[in-house]
Design a protein around this motif. Sequence first.
Motif, PDB file in Angstrom:
ATOM      1  N   UNK A 100      -0.900 -16.192  13.302  1.00  0.00           N
ATOM      2  CA  UNK A 100       0.426 -15.594  13.497  1.00  0.00           C
ATOM      3  C   UNK A 100       0.730 -14.513  12.459  1.00  0.00           C
ATOM      4  N   UNK A 101      -0.250 -14.223  11.627  1.00  0.00           N
ATOM      5  CA  UNK A 101      -0.109 -13.202  10.575  1.00  0.00           C
ATOM      6  C   UNK A 101       1.015 -13.546   9.608  1.00  0.00           C
ATOM      7  N   UNK A 102       1.128 -14.827   9.278  1.00  0.00           N
ATOM      8  CA  UNK A 102       2.128 -15.276   8.319  1.00  0.00           C
ATOM      9  C   UNK A 102       1.546 -15.270   6.905  1.00  0.00           C
ATOM     10  N   UNK A 103       2.411 -15.268   5.937  1.00  0.00           N
ATOM     11  CA  UNK A 103       2.012 -15.193   4.539  1.00  0.00           C
ATOM     12  C   UNK A 103       1.059 -16.333   4.161  1.00  0.00           C
ATOM     13  N   UNK A 104       0.024 -16.033   3.372  1.00  0.00           N
ATOM     14  CA  UNK A 104      -0.867 -17.098   2.885  1.00  0.00           C
ATOM     15  C   UNK A 104      -0.178 -18.047   1.919  1.00  0.00           C
ATOM     16  N   UNK A 105       1.033 -17.713   1.501  1.00  0.00           N
ATOM     17  CA  UNK A 105       1.777 -18.595   0.590  1.00  0.00           C
ATOM     18  C   UNK A 105       2.258 -19.861   1.302  1.00  0.00           C
ATOM     19  N   UNK A 106       2.334 -19.832   2.636  1.00  0.00           N
ATOM     20  CA  UNK A 106       2.756 -21.015   3.373  1.00  0.00           C
ATOM     21  C   UNK A 106       1.652 -22.069   3.345  1.00  0.00           C
ATOM     22  N   UNK A 107       2.022 -23.284   2.993  1.00  0.00           N
ATOM     23  CA  UNK A 107       1.113 -24.424   2.991  1.00  0.00           C
ATOM     24  C   UNK A 107       1.845 -25.585   3.657  1.00  0.00           C
ATOM     25  N   UNK A 117       7.577  -9.265  15.735  1.00  0.00           N
ATOM     26  CA  UNK A 117       7.232  -9.883  17.018  1.00  0.00           C
ATOM     27  C   UNK A 117       7.170 -11.393  16.929  1.00  0.00           C
ATOM     28  N   UNK A 118       6.631 -11.891  15.843  1.00  0.00           N
ATOM     29  CA  UNK A 118       6.554 -13.339  15.633  1.00  0.00           C
ATOM     30  C   UNK A 118       7.961 -13.910  15.458  1.00  0.00           C
ATOM     31  N   UNK A 119       8.806 -13.209  14.723  1.00  0.00           N
ATOM     32  CA  UNK A 119      10.182 -13.672  14.502  1.00  0.00           C
ATOM     33  C   UNK A 119      10.942 -13.772  15.828  1.00  0.00           C
ATOM     34  N   UNK A 120      10.778 -12.766  16.679  1.00  0.00           N
ATOM     35  CA  UNK A 120      11.473 -12.791  17.974  1.00  0.00           C
ATOM     36  C   UNK A 120      10.948 -13.924  18.853  1.00  0.00           C
ATOM     37  N   UNK A 156       9.515 -16.668  17.872  1.00  0.00           N
ATOM     38  CA  UNK A 156       9.886 -17.955  17.284  1.00  0.00           C
ATOM     39  C   UNK A 156      11.306 -18.345  17.687  1.00  0.00           C
ATOM     40  N   UNK A 157      12.205 -17.370  17.697  1.00  0.00           N
ATOM     41  CA  UNK A 157      13.588 -17.666  18.094  1.00  0.00           C
ATOM     42  C   UNK A 157      13.654 -18.145  19.542  1.00  0.00           C
ATOM     43  N   UNK A 158      12.862 -17.532  20.396  1.00  0.00           N
ATOM     44  CA  UNK A 158      12.832 -17.948  21.802  1.00  0.00           C
ATOM     45  C   UNK A 158      12.284 -19.364  21.952  1.00  0.00           C
ATOM     46  N   UNK A 159      11.248 -19.684  21.187  1.00  0.00           N
ATOM     47  CA  UNK A 159      10.626 -21.003  21.273  1.00  0.00           C
ATOM     48  C   UNK A 159      11.575 -22.114  20.865  1.00  0.00           C
ATOM     49  N   UNK A 160      12.475 -21.827  19.936  1.00  0.00           N
ATOM     50  CA  UNK A 160      13.376 -22.868  19.433  1.00  0.00           C
ATOM     51  C   UNK A 160      14.530 -23.172  20.391  1.00  0.00           C
ATOM     52  N   UNK A 161      14.689 -22.349  21.415  1.00  0.00           N
ATOM     53  CA  UNK A 161      15.775 -22.618  22.374  1.00  0.00           C
ATOM     54  C   UNK A 161      15.554 -23.939  23.103  1.00  0.00           C
ATOM     55  N   UNK A 162      14.286 -24.285  23.341  1.00  0.00           N
ATOM     56  CA  UNK A 162      13.944 -25.557  23.979  1.00  0.00           C
ATOM     57  C   UNK A 162      12.581 -25.971  23.438  1.00  0.00           C
ATOM     58  N   UNK A 163      12.599 -26.650  22.317  1.00  0.00           N
ATOM     59  CA  UNK A 163      11.356 -26.967  21.618  1.00  0.00           C
ATOM     60  C   UNK A 163      10.449 -27.858  22.445  1.00  0.00           C
ATOM     61  N   UNK A 164      11.018 -28.852  23.109  1.00  0.00           N
ATOM     62  CA  UNK A 164      10.210 -29.769  23.904  1.00  0.00           C
ATOM     63  C   UNK A 164       9.490 -29.028  25.037  1.00  0.00           C
TER      64      UNK A 164
END
Length: 244
Positions: free
Chosen positions: A162-169, A222-225, A227-235
């Motif tokens: 997802x091209x997120x920061x390597x700082x995330x663990x 693009x990932x931020x947008x 992600x917001x859509x995915x959280x509307x209905x996580x299940x």
Amino acid sequence: RGDAETTLYGVELHLPHLKRKLGLARLALRGWRRLHPPCSHPPITYELAVAVACRLASTGYSDFGVATLLAFESYLRVSELVGLQVVDVADVGDYRLGETHAVMSLRLAQTKTGPEQFAEVRDPAICALVRSVLHSRRHDKFLFSFSASAFRYRFRHACDALDLSPAYVPHSLRHGGATRDFMAGVTLEEVLRRGRWASTKSARHYIQSGRAMLLTLQIPPGVARAARLLTRDVLRSMTLAQEH
């Protein structure tokens, strides 16, 4: 240093009579920490945690995805997550806790701050996902079949995709869950209780630094947008990710 600390704690756990007899080892670790302070890892937001979970589910690692959301929701350390057994999960109305038991709960046999701790799962979507894992593993001992190192590897792989920061663990999930709740108005006392922190001072610093660190990270638009859509209905998002 992590291996040295784990070895010391493991020896003391299995040979309790040595707990007060390894003073030099503890002093050496204390000096090591001062020379090389631990690196602070940023909290991950709920939206990004969902995106990572869906990415894991879409690549055939749905249990890893559920574990990602559970670690965020319940402020779980990786060792607590992989140590969960099927019998440690108490769903709503579990007879062991009585009919008034209103949330899914987790028994944490061993934690950093001591044995026999408790965690809760309040998000209905995450509860449903955990139930699906329970159903598939009801004859097994552990809720998740993977190791801590495997979870760290898959989490890192999903973040990279997802091209997120390597700082995330994986610890960013626990940090993120606590930070999100505090920013949403949950009292510090409640966050402390849910996170099983022994010190108010350390937890306060943990949350304050987490909020500041959120502003230091760059997230692909693009990932931020998405992600917001995915959280509307996580299940539903997780279900669709598993199917594809």
